[in-house]
Design an enzyme around this catalytic site. Structure first.
Site, PDB file in Angstrom:
ATOM      1  N   ASP A  13      -1.838   0.976  -1.823  1.00 49.89           N
ATOM      2  CA  ASP A  13      -0.715   0.210  -2.349  1.00 49.89           C
ATOM      3  C   ASP A  13       0.622   0.945  -2.220  1.00 49.89           C
ATOM      4  O   ASP A  13       0.690   2.168  -2.370  1.00 49.89           O
ATOM      5  CB  ASP A  13      -0.988  -0.109  -3.827  1.00 49.89           C
ATOM      6  CG  ASP A  13      -0.068  -1.159  -4.386  1.00 49.89           C
ATOM      7  OD1 ASP A  13       0.308  -2.084  -3.647  1.00 49.89           O
ATOM      8  OD2 ASP A  13       0.277  -1.070  -5.583  1.00 49.89           O
ATOM      9  N   HIS A  14       1.676   0.177  -1.984  1.00 51.52           N
ATOM     10  CA  HIS A  14       3.056   0.694  -1.953  1.00 51.52           C
ATOM     11  C   HIS A  14       3.204   1.924  -1.063  1.00 51.52           C
ATOM     12  O   HIS A  14       3.734   2.957  -1.481  1.00 51.52           O
ATOM     13  CB  HIS A  14       3.530   0.998  -3.376  1.00 51.52           C
ATOM     14  CG  HIS A  14       4.040  -0.216  -4.096  1.00 51.52           C
ATOM     15  ND1 HIS A  14       5.233  -0.827  -3.787  1.00 51.52           N
ATOM     16  CD2 HIS A  14       3.486  -0.956  -5.090  1.00 51.52           C
ATOM     17  CE1 HIS A  14       5.410  -1.885  -4.568  1.00 51.52           C
ATOM     18  NE2 HIS A  14       4.363  -1.986  -5.354  1.00 51.52           N
ATOM     19  N   HIS A  22       8.004  -3.916 -12.127  1.00 51.45           N
ATOM     20  CA  HIS A  22       6.970  -2.908 -12.322  1.00 51.45           C
ATOM     21  C   HIS A  22       7.171  -2.159 -13.642  1.00 51.45           C
ATOM     22  O   HIS A  22       8.277  -2.074 -14.170  1.00 51.45           O
ATOM     23  CB  HIS A  22       6.997  -1.877 -11.191  1.00 51.45           C
ATOM     24  CG  HIS A  22       6.636  -2.434  -9.850  1.00 51.45           C
ATOM     25  ND1 HIS A  22       7.560  -2.661  -8.857  1.00 51.45           N
ATOM     26  CD2 HIS A  22       5.438  -2.804  -9.331  1.00 51.45           C
ATOM     27  CE1 HIS A  22       6.953  -3.139  -7.794  1.00 51.45           C
ATOM     28  NE2 HIS A  22       5.668  -3.238  -8.046  1.00 51.45           N
ATOM     29  N   HIS A  65       3.768  -8.725  -7.903  1.00 49.92           N
ATOM     30  CA  HIS A  65       3.756  -7.348  -8.407  1.00 49.92           C
ATOM     31  C   HIS A  65       4.338  -7.332  -9.819  1.00 49.92           C
ATOM     32  O   HIS A  65       5.053  -8.236 -10.221  1.00 49.92           O
ATOM     33  CB  HIS A  65       4.605  -6.462  -7.499  1.00 49.92           C
ATOM     34  CG  HIS A  65       3.958  -6.134  -6.190  1.00 49.92           C
ATOM     35  ND1 HIS A  65       4.225  -4.985  -5.485  1.00 49.92           N
ATOM     36  CD2 HIS A  65       3.038  -6.798  -5.452  1.00 49.92           C
ATOM     37  CE1 HIS A  65       3.516  -4.950  -4.382  1.00 49.92           C
ATOM     38  NE2 HIS A  65       2.783  -6.060  -4.331  1.00 49.92           N
ATOM     39  N   GLY A  66       4.012  -6.282 -10.578  1.00 46.42           N
ATOM     40  CA  GLY A  66       4.558  -6.156 -11.929  1.00 46.42           C
ATOM     41  C   GLY A  66       3.973  -7.140 -12.920  1.00 46.42           C
ATOM     42  O   GLY A  66       4.629  -7.534 -13.891  1.00 46.42           O
ATOM     43  N   SER A  89       1.762  -6.808 -15.215  1.00 48.89           N
ATOM     44  CA  SER A  89       1.466  -6.315 -16.564  1.00 48.89           C
ATOM     45  C   SER A  89       2.480  -6.806 -17.573  1.00 48.89           C
ATOM     46  O   SER A  89       2.171  -6.953 -18.766  1.00 48.89           O
ATOM     47  CB  SER A  89       1.437  -4.778 -16.576  1.00 48.89           C
ATOM     48  OG  SER A  89       0.358  -4.273 -15.834  1.00 48.89           O
TER      49      SER A  89
END
Length: 294
Positions: free
Chosen positions: A84-85, A183, A211-212, A214
């Site tokens: 990832d990333h 994020h 993404h992000g 959470s």
């Protein structure tokens, strides 16, 4: 047991109208928790290792990749490995020999032209080796080492027309888009632009990635999946659960020194978080145990 390819999981989820959860791991306990939670939910999941996690392990991918692979192969859940990333080309090139079936190549900090050029080269390299490649367009923000970013700042969100051109020029298999999340959020207060998600889904031939996640409330995630999101990335929520469990144990047991005593509840807390997200995404029961036709 053999690992499942990320592209296969994404294709199955897209066809079924639900999403795949992709969880970022840092330690062996993270990987075990992801497998444990997926098994409890009867669902597939993606184990993700980020470039920042590799840096934490001294810049060496082999050990954390071997641990993730061993956990996934021992699990009865359908699990894939995703790098990832990735910004480092050298790390990108390490994905294939270390057993990753997919990679997210992050060139969004570059100018649009350089982003396209670098990502297209990464896609060509990946496809020659059977690797599924995700990229990002727009600015999600919030990663370690980045300046704080307001997800509602003009120009931050992904433009559908630009995204369509980007996908055509690069050949990516999936696109991470900026639609209001960030994020490293520890509170679930993000508000997503669901109309933009629907427009992006209509404009693009490839799956969308959030993404992000959470920091995104349950109902917002449900609506995002309904609007067209297929891969949902989760990292900080596991770290929050892990740290909370460790802190609670040590506060109750200040003389404890055996890490197994506090890592066990930390792992269990992460596993519960994994299972909860999988249930939220509607993918519980979507993955039969291996050996039973999966």
């Amino acid at each position: 047991m053999a690992l499942v390819g990320t592209g296969e999981l994404i294709a199955q989820a897209r066809a079924a109208g639900h999403a795949v959860a992709a969880f970022n791991m840092i330690t062996l306990e993270h990987a075990e928790a992801i497998a444990q939670g997926a098994e409890a939910a009867g669902a597939a999941a993606v184990l993700q290792v980020s470039e920042n996690a590799v840096k934490f392990h001294g810049g060496r991918l082999s050990a954390i990749a071997a641990a993730a692979g061993a956990v996934a192969r021992a699990s009865t859940a359908s699990l894939s490995l995703h790098l990832d990333h990735v910004e480092s080309v050298n790390l990108l090139y390490a994905a294939h020999p270390e057993g990753f079936s997919s990679v997210m190549f992050g060139a969004s900090k570059l100018s649009y032209g350089e982003n396209v050029k670098s990502t297209a080269a990464a896609v060509r390299w990946g496809h020659e080796r059977g690797i599924w490649v995700e990229a990002e367009l727009g600015k999600v923000g919030g990663k370690e080492g980045e300046s704080p970013l307001d997800a509602h700042t003009p120009g931050v969100r992904t433009d559908p027309a630009e995204a369509a051109a980007y996908v055509a020029e690069t050949g990516v298999d999936a696109l991470a888009v900026a639609v209001g999340s960030s994020h490293a959020m520890t509170e679930r207060t993000a508000v997503l632009d669901h109309e933009l998600i629907a427009r992006l889904r209509a404009a693009l031939p490839v799956p969308l990635v959030l993404h992000g996640s959470s920091g995104v409330p349950d109902e917002e995630i449900r609506r995002a999946v309904a609007a067209g999101m297929t891969k949902i990335n989760i990292g900080t929520a596991l770290n929050t659960a892990c740290t909370g469990a460790v802190r609670a144990f040590l506060e109750a047991n200040p003389t404890a020194v055996d890490p197994r005593k506090y890592l066990r509840p930390a792992r269990d807390a992460m596993a519960e978080t994994v299972a909860a997200f999988l249930a939220l995404l509607g993918s519980s029961g979507s993955s039969r145990p291996r050996g039973q036709g999966a």
